[in-house]
Scaffold this active site. Structure first.
Site, PDB file in Angstrom:
ATOM      1  N   SER A 128      47.352  41.529  28.017  1.00 56.43           N
ATOM      2  CA  SER A 128      48.359  42.028  28.958  1.00 56.43           C
ATOM      3  C   SER A 128      48.851  43.358  28.397  1.00 56.43           C
ATOM      4  CB  SER A 128      49.528  41.033  29.005  1.00 56.43           C
ATOM      5  OG  SER A 128      50.692  41.626  29.534  1.00 56.43           O
ATOM      6  N   TYR A 180      55.451  35.139  25.055  1.00 57.30           N
ATOM      7  CA  TYR A 180      54.310  35.684  25.809  1.00 57.30           C
ATOM      8  C   TYR A 180      53.684  36.860  25.063  1.00 57.30           C
ATOM      9  CZ  TYR A 180      51.737  37.512  29.893  1.00 57.30           C
ATOM     10  OH  TYR A 180      50.764  37.962  30.765  1.00 57.30           O
TER      11      TYR A 180
HETATM   12  N1  LIG Z   1      49.317  39.394  37.152  1.00 59.89           N
HETATM   13  C1  LIG Z   1      49.578  40.335  36.240  1.00 59.89           C
HETATM   14  O1  LIG Z   1      50.130  41.415  36.533  1.00 59.89           O
HETATM   15  C2  LIG Z   1      49.212  40.099  34.808  1.00 59.89           C
HETATM   16  C3  LIG Z   1      49.731  40.984  33.859  1.00 59.89           C
HETATM   17  C4  LIG Z   1      49.398  40.815  32.536  1.00 59.89           C
HETATM   18  C5  LIG Z   1      48.525  39.811  32.164  1.00 59.89           C
HETATM   19  N2  LIG Z   1      48.035  38.949  33.095  1.00 59.89           N
HETATM   20  C6  LIG Z   1      47.161  37.880  32.619  1.00 59.89           C
HETATM   21  O2  LIG Z   1      46.092  37.648  33.535  1.00 59.89           O
HETATM   22  C7  LIG Z   1      45.741  36.259  33.505  1.00 59.89           C
HETATM   23  C8  LIG Z   1      45.768  35.699  34.917  1.00 59.89           C
HETATM   24  O3  LIG Z   1      47.088  35.879  35.438  1.00 59.89           O
HETATM   25  P1  LIG Z   1      47.461  35.632  36.969  1.00 59.89           P
HETATM   26  O4  LIG Z   1      48.463  36.668  37.330  1.00 59.89           O
HETATM   27  O5  LIG Z   1      46.234  35.468  37.775  1.00 59.89           O
HETATM   28  O6  LIG Z   1      48.240  34.225  36.829  1.00 59.89           O
HETATM   29  P2  LIG Z   1      48.457  33.033  37.871  1.00 59.89           P
HETATM   30  O7  LIG Z   1      49.707  32.360  37.451  1.00 59.89           O
HETATM   31  O8  LIG Z   1      48.336  33.527  39.268  1.00 59.89           O
HETATM   32  O9  LIG Z   1      47.209  32.075  37.580  1.00 59.89           O
HETATM   33  C9  LIG Z   1      47.095  31.394  36.350  1.00 59.89           C
HETATM   34  C10 LIG Z   1      46.193  30.190  36.510  1.00 59.89           C
HETATM   35  O10 LIG Z   1      46.132  29.481  35.274  1.00 59.89           O
HETATM   36  C11 LIG Z   1      46.285  28.088  35.514  1.00 59.89           C
HETATM   37  N3  LIG Z   1      46.819  27.397  34.342  1.00 59.89           N
HETATM   38  C12 LIG Z   1      48.083  27.462  33.849  1.00 59.89           C
HETATM   39  N4  LIG Z   1      48.217  26.629  32.804  1.00 59.89           N
HETATM   40  C13 LIG Z   1      47.015  26.030  32.634  1.00 59.89           C
HETATM   41  C14 LIG Z   1      46.523  25.069  31.709  1.00 59.89           C
HETATM   42  N5  LIG Z   1      47.314  24.538  30.747  1.00 59.89           N
HETATM   43  N6  LIG Z   1      45.224  24.675  31.815  1.00 59.89           N
HETATM   44  C15 LIG Z   1      44.425  25.200  32.785  1.00 59.89           C
HETATM   45  N7  LIG Z   1      44.829  26.097  33.686  1.00 59.89           N
HETATM   46  C16 LIG Z   1      46.117  26.522  33.604  1.00 59.89           C
HETATM   47  C17 LIG Z   1      47.246  28.049  36.699  1.00 59.89           C
HETATM   48  O11 LIG Z   1      47.247  26.789  37.342  1.00 59.89           O
HETATM   49  C18 LIG Z   1      46.721  29.195  37.558  1.00 59.89           C
HETATM   50  O12 LIG Z   1      45.661  28.766  38.396  1.00 59.89           O
HETATM   51  C19 LIG Z   1      46.733  35.599  32.544  1.00 59.89           C
HETATM   52  O13 LIG Z   1      46.156  35.505  31.262  1.00 59.89           O
HETATM   53  C20 LIG Z   1      47.893  36.571  32.508  1.00 59.89           C
HETATM   54  O14 LIG Z   1      48.647  36.488  31.309  1.00 59.89           O
HETATM   55  C21 LIG Z   1      48.366  39.065  34.403  1.00 59.89           C
END
Ligand SMILES: NC(=O)c1ccc[n+]([C@@H]2O[C@H](COP(=O)([O-])OP(=O)(O)OC[C@H]3O[C@@H](n4cnc5c(N)ncnc54)[C@H](O)[C@@H]3O)[C@@H](O)[C@H]2O)c1
Length: 266
Positions: free
Chosen positions: A145, A158
């Site tokens: 991230s 985080y």
């Molecule tokens: N969206 C952003 O702007 C952003 C920014 C920085 C980093 N990220 C990173 O990108 C990745 C995806 O993020 P996103 O925005 O799609 O998140 P999201 O919350 O939309 O999706 C996350 C998914 O992970 C699953 N999950 C959560 N805990 C779990 C577990 N214990 N076992 C299995 N599955 C589990 C959830 O059910 C969900 O389907 C993450 O690693 C997040 O930290 C996203």
């Protein structure tokens, strides 16, 4: 068909970035294993991919649990002669309202965030890497991230996991490169997903001229598809000499360095 017949595992592929990654990988010919905690979205991801003519299987899995991950990989190994090609570590949580400055984080929140965001990478790679060694090559894609690249306040659990993800990516790249296994990391920010909605108590309006629109050089939110296409690049033979890289997918917001500053008037 850049991933034709590749065995790919994606964690947290029920929704958000992981879901779009699963759909794209399948469209490019992969068999995608969806390791997801949530039954409904995990099954829906499998159904959607199959309905479009792709190959996928949902395996209910809590990636923070070694036993749960082992059970999933027992199935994957059994179905693929103990070999696989791509491990995409995507699942994470951002516990808005619980994560914060270190002295205000409850120990159980700290452990939970480390378990899902960081231990998951250990758990999955523990099984995935030997399967790639048996194949003779492989690609690991980790997800950090902006919080792993610059200092972002009020989410210390985080940020700790995302910084560790960056470091672990580099270690794995150095250690397992000789086996033909490439390890790279995507560092997203400002991608319009549920995680972002939940992490902003006011609820970001993805269309309005809000926080991200003001701060991002591209003046807009990113889409999960825009991160998925980067993951496809890292998973495929388009990136055969890319190893140990941390690649941002953030519209340039991280290099602005002002993610932490309050927007005037807010
Ligand atoms: N969206 C952003 O702007 C952003 C920014 C920085 C980093 N990220 C990173 O990108 C990745 C995806 O993020 P996103 O925005 O799609 O998140 P999201 O919350 O939309 O999706 C996350 C998914 O992970 C699953 N999950 C959560 N805990 C779990 C577990 N214990 N076992 C299995 N599955 C589990 C959830 O059910 C969900 O389907 C993450 O690693 C997040 O930290 C996203």
């Amino acid at each position: 068909m850049r991933l034709k017949d590749k065995v790919c595992v994606i964690t947290g592929a029920g929704k958000g970035i992981g879901r779009k990654g699963a759909e794209l990988f399948a469209k490019e010919g992969a068999f995608v294993y969806i390791l997801e905690f949530d039954d409904v979205s995990g099954q829906d991801a499998e159904n959607t991919i199959r309905a479009a003519g792709g190959k996928a299987k949902f395996l209910k899995c809590d990636v923070s649990s070694y036993e749960s991950v082992k059970a999933a990989f027992d199935v994957i190994a059994e179905e693929n002669d103990g070999m696989m090609d791509v491990m995409y570590n995507n699942a994470s949580v951002y516990l808005a309202g619980k994560d914060g400055i270190l002295t205000e984080i409850a120990p159980e929140t700290w452990q939970k965030v480390l378990g899902i965001n960081l231990n998951s990478i250990f758990n999955c790679c523990h099984f995935a890497i030997p399967m790639m060694q048996k194949r003779g090559k492989g690609a690991i894609i980790n997800t950090a991230s902006s919080a792993g690249v610059i200092g972002i306040p009020k989410c210390d659990a985080y940020t700790a996991t995302k910084g560790a993800t960056v470091s672990l990516t580099r270690s794995l790249a150095v250690e397992y490169g000789k086996y033909g296994i490439r390890t790279n990391c995507i560092a997203p920010a400002a991608i319009a997903t549920d995680m972002v909605k939940q992490s902003n108590p006011d609820g970001p309006d993805f269309d309005a001229f809000t926080f991200i629109n003001l701060r991002t050089p591209l003046r807009r939110w990113g889409t999960p598809e825009e991160v998925a296409s980067l993951a496809l690049f890292l998973a495929s033979d388009d990136s055969t000499y890319v190893n140990g890289s941390i690649i941002t997918a953030d519209g340039g917001i991280t290099i602005c360095g002002d993610l932490a500053k309050p927007v005037e008037g807010k």
